[in-house]
Design an enzyme around this catalytic site. Structure first.
Site, PDB file in Angstrom:
ATOM      1  CB  CYS A   1       0.927   1.202   4.381  1.00 29.88           C
ATOM      2  SG  CYS A   1      -0.689   0.819   5.091  1.00 29.88           S
TER       3      CYS A   1
ATOM      4  CB  CYS B   1      -0.921  -0.008   1.220  1.00 30.67           C
ATOM      5  SG  CYS B   1      -1.796   1.542   1.465  1.00 30.67           S
TER       6      CYS B   1
ATOM      7  CG  HIS C   1      -7.215   9.189   0.463  1.00 28.58           C
ATOM      8  ND1 HIS C   1      -7.193   7.865   0.072  1.00 28.58           N
ATOM      9  CD2 HIS C   1      -7.559   9.884  -0.640  1.00 28.58           C
ATOM     10  CE1 HIS C   1      -7.496   7.775  -1.201  1.00 28.58           C
ATOM     11  NE2 HIS C   1      -7.737   8.988  -1.661  1.00 28.58           N
TER      12      HIS C   1
HETATM   13  P1  5GP Z   1      -8.191   8.875  -4.828  1.00 31.77           P
HETATM   14  O1  5GP Z   1      -8.247   8.930  -6.334  1.00 31.77           O
HETATM   15  O2  5GP Z   1      -7.878   7.478  -4.343  1.00 31.77           O
HETATM   16  O3  5GP Z   1      -9.357   9.496  -4.131  1.00 31.77           O
HETATM   17  O4  5GP Z   1      -6.976   9.820  -4.423  1.00 31.77           O
HETATM   18  C1  5GP Z   1      -5.653   9.429  -4.448  1.00 31.77           C
HETATM   19  C2  5GP Z   1      -4.829  10.665  -4.497  1.00 31.77           C
HETATM   20  O5  5GP Z   1      -3.491  10.307  -4.186  1.00 31.77           O
HETATM   21  C3  5GP Z   1      -4.805  11.360  -5.858  1.00 31.77           C
HETATM   22  O6  5GP Z   1      -5.280  12.689  -5.730  1.00 31.77           O
HETATM   23  C4  5GP Z   1      -3.333  11.311  -6.258  1.00 31.77           C
HETATM   24  O7  5GP Z   1      -2.895  12.466  -6.928  1.00 31.77           O
HETATM   25  C5  5GP Z   1      -2.628  11.120  -4.927  1.00 31.77           C
HETATM   26  N1  5GP Z   1      -1.359  10.415  -5.025  1.00 31.77           N
HETATM   27  C6  5GP Z   1      -1.115   9.272  -5.734  1.00 31.77           C
HETATM   28  N2  5GP Z   1       0.165   8.914  -5.592  1.00 31.77           N
HETATM   29  C7  5GP Z   1       0.750   9.841  -4.789  1.00 31.77           C
HETATM   30  C8  5GP Z   1       2.087  10.008  -4.296  1.00 31.77           C
HETATM   31  O8  5GP Z   1       3.003   9.222  -4.567  1.00 31.77           O
HETATM   32  N3  5GP Z   1       2.309  11.084  -3.512  1.00 31.77           N
HETATM   33  C9  5GP Z   1       1.331  11.982  -3.190  1.00 31.77           C
HETATM   34  N4  5GP Z   1       1.663  13.014  -2.412  1.00 31.77           N
HETATM   35  N5  5GP Z   1       0.056  11.852  -3.632  1.00 31.77           N
HETATM   36  C10 5GP Z   1      -0.220  10.797  -4.433  1.00 31.77           C
HETATM   37 ZN    ZN Z   2      -2.378   1.376   3.650  1.00 31.79          ZN
END
Ligand code: 5GP
Ligand code: ZN
Length: 115
Positions: free
Chosen positions: A8, A5, A101
């Site tokens: 994580c 993850c 998140h």
């Molecule tokens: P979801 O699409 O799951 O709601 O949001 C995941 C978020 O994690 C996205 O906005 C994406 O830009 C962010 N994200 C993905 N990989 C990384 C990373 O390696 N570092 C950071 N800071 N954010 C990330």
């Molecule tokens: Zn996790």
């Protein structure tokens, strides 16, 4: 901790995000692909894959994460202009990282309804 993850790995320090706040329960860092001038992610240190996996015992944790998001909105100067807190769950909502998140977005006009 779930070894494959991404979030994580941030909690364990294996990957270093741009951290803006940390305590025993949560980590807050800037989104790597910001969708607004303020775009931070608030994650629990405990691995919970999706909102569907929340239990009664997580109520206080999730509440603390919301309160921290509002505090960061205030500290970032977007509380009066407005902001949005989002949690995506599973495919139809576009969840891409399966560790729950909150997204805090602010600093620009946010259209409604979202896409
Ligand atoms: P979801 O699409 O799951 O709601 O949001 C995941 C978020 O994690 C996205 O906005 C994406 O830009 C962010 N994200 C993905 N990989 C990384 C990373 O390696 N570092 C950071 N800071 N954010 C990330
Ligand atoms: Zn996790």
């Amino acid at each position: 901790m779930t070894t494959d993850c991404l979030f994580c790995k941030m909690v364990s320090g294996q990957i270093k995000p741009n951290t803006v706040y940390e305590d025993d329960d949560m980590l807050v860092f800037k989104d790597i692909n910001p969708q607004a001038p303020v775009h931070v992610l608030i994650i629990p240190k405990k691995h919970i894959a999706t909102l569907n996996d929340l239990g009664q015992g997580d109520a206080q944790l999730i509440g603390k994460m919301f309160l921290k998001a509002v505090k960061i909105a205030k500290d970032s100067g977007v509380a009066e202009s407005g902001f949005r807190i989002i949690m995506n769950c599973n495919a139809d909502a576009g969840q891409s990282v399966f560790h729950v998140h909150l997204h805090l977005l602010g600093g620009r006009f946010l259209r409604w309804p979202p896409g």
